[in-house]
Motif scaffolding. Structure first.
Motif, short mmCIF file in Angstrom:
data_model
loop_
_atom_site.label_atom_id
_atom_site.label_comp_id
_atom_site.label_asym_id
_atom_site.label_seq_id
_atom_site.Cartn_x
_atom_site.Cartn_y
_atom_site.Cartn_z
N LEU A 174 0.80 -1.23 0.00
CA LEU A 174 0.00 0.00 0.00
C LEU A 174 0.83 1.28 0.00
O LEU A 174 0.69 2.11 -0.89
CB LEU A 174 -0.96 0.01 1.20
CG LEU A 174 -1.84 1.25 1.32
CD1 LEU A 174 -2.86 1.34 0.19
CD2 LEU A 174 -2.56 1.29 2.67
N SER A 198 -11.86 -1.57 1.87
CA SER A 198 -10.58 -2.12 1.48
C SER A 198 -10.35 -3.48 2.14
O SER A 198 -10.83 -3.73 3.24
CB SER A 198 -9.46 -1.17 1.88
OG SER A 198 -8.21 -1.70 1.50
N THR A 199 -9.60 -4.32 1.46
CA THR A 199 -9.26 -5.62 2.01
C THR A 199 -7.86 -6.00 1.55
O THR A 199 -7.39 -5.49 0.54
CB THR A 199 -10.33 -6.66 1.61
OG1 THR A 199 -9.97 -7.92 2.16
CG2 THR A 199 -10.45 -6.81 0.11
N ALA A 200 -7.20 -6.87 2.31
CA ALA A 200 -5.81 -7.19 1.97
C ALA A 200 -5.45 -8.62 2.33
O ALA A 200 -6.10 -9.26 3.16
CB ALA A 200 -4.88 -6.24 2.71
N ASP A 208 0.80 -5.87 4.19
CA ASP A 208 -0.03 -6.31 3.06
C ASP A 208 0.83 -6.70 1.85
O ASP A 208 1.64 -5.93 1.37
CB ASP A 208 -1.03 -5.21 2.67
CG ASP A 208 -0.36 -3.95 2.16
OD1 ASP A 208 0.47 -3.39 2.90
OD2 ASP A 208 -0.65 -3.53 1.03
N ASN A 211 -3.51 -5.82 -1.96
CA ASN A 211 -4.70 -5.18 -1.39
C ASN A 211 -5.60 -4.66 -2.50
O ASN A 211 -5.17 -4.49 -3.64
CB ASN A 211 -4.29 -4.03 -0.46
CG ASN A 211 -3.66 -2.89 -1.22
OD1 ASN A 211 -4.33 -2.20 -1.99
ND2 ASN A 211 -2.36 -2.69 -1.05
N SER A 212 -6.85 -4.44 -2.13
CA SER A 212 -7.76 -3.78 -3.06
C SER A 212 -8.52 -2.71 -2.30
O SER A 212 -8.80 -2.86 -1.11
CB SER A 212 -8.72 -4.78 -3.69
OG SER A 212 -9.83 -4.96 -2.85
N ASN A 226 -6.02 -1.69 -7.13
CA ASN A 226 -5.29 -2.74 -6.44
C ASN A 226 -3.80 -2.62 -6.61
O ASN A 226 -3.30 -2.08 -7.58
CB ASN A 226 -5.82 -4.14 -6.78
CG ASN A 226 -5.52 -4.56 -8.18
OD1 ASN A 226 -4.36 -4.81 -8.51
ND2 ASN A 226 -6.54 -4.64 -9.01
N SER A 228 0.03 -4.78 -5.41
CA SER A 228 0.61 -6.02 -4.90
C SER A 228 2.12 -5.99 -5.05
O SER A 228 2.63 -5.30 -5.93
CB SER A 228 0.05 -7.22 -5.67
OG SER A 228 0.77 -8.39 -5.37
N ALA A 315 -7.58 2.39 5.22
CA ALA A 315 -7.43 1.05 4.65
C ALA A 315 -6.77 0.13 5.66
O ALA A 315 -7.27 -0.97 5.94
CB ALA A 315 -6.61 1.11 3.36
N ARG A 316 -5.68 0.59 6.25
CA ARG A 316 -4.97 -0.25 7.23
C ARG A 316 -5.82 -0.55 8.45
O ARG A 316 -5.75 -1.64 9.01
CB ARG A 316 -3.64 0.41 7.64
CG ARG A 316 -2.60 0.37 6.54
CD ARG A 316 -1.20 0.74 7.02
NE ARG A 316 -1.09 2.10 7.52
CZ ARG A 316 -0.87 2.42 8.79
NH1 ARG A 316 -0.73 1.47 9.72
NH2 ARG A 316 -0.78 3.69 9.15
N TRP A 319 -7.97 -3.39 7.74
CA TRP A 319 -7.29 -4.70 7.74
C TRP A 319 -6.77 -5.07 9.13
O TRP A 319 -6.33 -6.19 9.35
CB TRP A 319 -6.06 -4.72 6.84
CG TRP A 319 -6.14 -4.06 5.53
CD1 TRP A 319 -7.25 -3.88 4.75
CD2 TRP A 319 -5.06 -3.47 4.79
NE1 TRP A 319 -6.92 -3.22 3.59
CE2 TRP A 319 -5.58 -2.96 3.59
CE3 TRP A 319 -3.68 -3.34 5.03
CZ2 TRP A 319 -4.79 -2.32 2.63
CZ3 TRP A 319 -2.90 -2.71 4.08
CH2 TRP A 319 -3.44 -2.21 2.90
#
Length: 326
Positions: A174, A198-200, A208, A211-212, A226, A228, A315-316, A319
């Motif tokens: 990220l 958001s998910t990771a 991560d 992630n998206s 996304n 990666s 986002a974090r 997660w």
């Protein structure tokens, strides 16, 4: 107006070398000093790029009044302390992305720069590129009707890079590459966000790996991003509109913009102008801002830096990833 911007480089990694190579080919600026925590490293770097001054500590360079701008190329976990120290010495700063580890750090850095009256800019290089103005103009002129949806991805095979695996260095996809996808969405759709999900997928070390992020904007607009560090992607940013779509080749260094019509036929194509590396534009923007006595670059205002940092924090949080320094 200054004749030549005298740049100091803090840290001597790969990105610092790219900056030194770039400025070496510019007439408006020159690398005047380099600082490392090891004098040997600084001297080797100075020799490699014919740099006048080599410092064995960051503080020594910060105290040098001849440095017009310091380019901070240290790991992002260090940015907060490095930048605060530079500002205290009255230096203007161009800080590599990600600007800080979180929004709280970023806010403090910005506040100090504004109090001291020095320039503090984030080196989000794509925002300074002429190609971004082209993209903005073409979209504003309605080339694809109304832009409603955007997808962007940035994935590199960097999963074995030690600093990216370490939570204590602000590791993960990220902050390192996802930040470009977020900036791309922000450049096209702005920062008024109604919802963010958001998910990771995490590494064994707890950062991560992939992630998206989905962002919803007023008026039913949507961005799906996304990033990666385990796979290779096409790096495209695609903007979908009511009359066609636009493909931007490489959101990390805009190469081409291709416009497709309702029949998915190529209607127009725009190419990035000849450039040294693309790093020159942020240096020129800083020179101009310093000459005008500004504390921020209009291309990447503090408000934008803060908003992007806030989104990465969010986002974090979703997660459950907290860095040790938080």
């Amino acid at each position: 107006k200054m004749e030549q911007l005298r740049v100091g480089i803090l840290s001597t990694g790969n990105i610092a070398a790219t900056m030194a190579e770039t400025v070496a080919q510019m007439k408006e600026a020159r690398i005047y000093a380099v600082a490392s925590r090891s004098l040997e490293k600084a001297e080797a770097f100075a020799e490699r790029f014919q740099i006048e001054k080599a410092y064995g500590s960051y503080e020594e360079m910060a105290a040098d009044e001849n440095v017009d701008l310091v380019y901070v190329a240290s790991p992002m976990s260090e940015h907060y302390e490095n930048v605060k120290m530079l500002i205290a010495h009255g230096r203007n700063v161009l800080c590599e992305k990600s600007f800080a580890v979180n929004q709280k750090q970023a806010g403090e850095m910005i506040r100090l720069a504004q109090e001291k009256g020095v320039l503090l800019a984030e080196a989000m290089w794509v925002r300074y590129m002429p190609m971004w103005n082209t993209i903005r103009q073409v979209l504003t002129q309605g080339a694809i009707g109304e832009p409603m949806t955007l997808t962007a991805n940035l994935c590199y095979l960097i999963g074995n890079v030690p600093r990216l695996l370490k939570p204590e260095l602000g590791g993960g996809a990220l902050l390192d590459v996802g930040v470009y996808a977020l900036n791309f969405a922000s450049m096209v759709f702005g920062n008024q966000i109604e919802k963010m999900v958001s998910t990771a997928i995490m590494t064994d070390t707890g950062v991560d790996a992939q992630n998206s992020i989905t962002l919803i904007y007023p008026g039913g607009k949507m961005a799906i991003l996304n990033s990666s560090m385990r796979v290779l992607s096409d790096r495209q940013g695609i903007i979908y509109g009511t009359e066609g779509f636009a493909v931007v080749e490489n959101i990390n260094n805009f190469q081409t913009l291709t416009i497709y019509d309702r029949d998915r036929q190529v209607k127009a194509q725009y190419h990035c102008p000849e450039q040294i590396t693309g790093y020159e534009y942020e240096v020129l923007a800083c020179k101009e801002a310093i000459e005008k006595g500004l504390t921020q670059c209009p291309q990447m205002p503090h408000k934008e830096t803060m908003e992007i940092m806030g989104l990465m924090d969010q986002a974090r949080e979703q997660w459950g990833l907290k860095f040790p320094m938080e």
